[in-house]
Design an enzyme around this catalytic site. Sequence first.
Site, short mmCIF file in Angstrom:
data_model
loop_
_atom_site.label_atom_id
_atom_site.label_comp_id
_atom_site.label_asym_id
_atom_site.label_seq_id
_atom_site.Cartn_x
_atom_site.Cartn_y
_atom_site.Cartn_z
N CYS A 254 21.05 30.98 65.33
CA CYS A 254 22.26 30.25 65.75
C CYS A 254 21.94 29.27 66.89
O CYS A 254 22.57 28.23 67.01
CB CYS A 254 23.34 31.21 66.21
SG CYS A 254 23.66 32.53 65.04
N CYS B 203 30.08 30.90 64.91
CA CYS B 203 30.03 32.25 65.47
C CYS B 203 29.93 32.21 67.00
O CYS B 203 29.67 31.16 67.60
CB CYS B 203 28.84 32.99 64.88
SG CYS B 203 27.27 32.40 65.52
N ASP C 167 29.51 27.03 59.89
CA ASP C 167 29.13 26.79 61.28
C ASP C 167 28.69 25.34 61.45
O ASP C 167 27.69 24.91 60.90
CB ASP C 167 28.01 27.74 61.69
CG ASP C 167 28.49 29.18 61.66
OD1 ASP C 167 29.71 29.38 61.68
OD2 ASP C 167 27.65 30.08 61.61
N CYS D 73 28.16 28.37 55.50
CA CYS D 73 28.56 29.49 56.36
C CYS D 73 29.66 29.03 57.32
O CYS D 73 30.18 29.83 58.09
CB CYS D 73 27.39 30.11 57.11
SG CYS D 73 26.96 29.31 58.65
#
Length: 148
Positions: free
Chosen positions: A102, A58, A35, A33
Amino acid sequence: MYSEKVMDHFENPRNVGKLDDANAIGEVGNAVCGDIMKIYMKIENGIIEDVSFKTFGCGAAIATSSMATELVKGKTIEEALKLTNKAVMEALDGLPPAKVHCSVLAEEAIHAALKDYSEKTGIEIDLPETKQKFDCASFHKAQSETDA
Ligand code: FES
């Protein structure tokens, strides 16, 4: 959707960048992703004297990294080990449910940096079990299956 504190830490993240005299570095994330979070620490006599981060991810990951560095700065290793993603979220006045995962990145990056410090110095640190394997790819897959 996001609290004022989250927006503030996202727009004006604290402690950003590389710490040149870091003696502990932790990197965690998921390349799928995109991240990735890297935490740098300067630890002297068991105290985290300075800390910074670089997060490629993000907005929630950036805000939680920023808040997490603020919460561990000046603290002892033992205190930093007790910092949970829940405490980071509380300090940010919460995160939307889809973004809770997250915040785990920041907690795990701190643990990774302390593990690195322990390995480099031979100082024993009682690291907690990894709470959950951070995996954005499966998270997003699960989300899309739920949304479908
Ligand atoms: Fe926020 Fe992966 S860390 S979407």
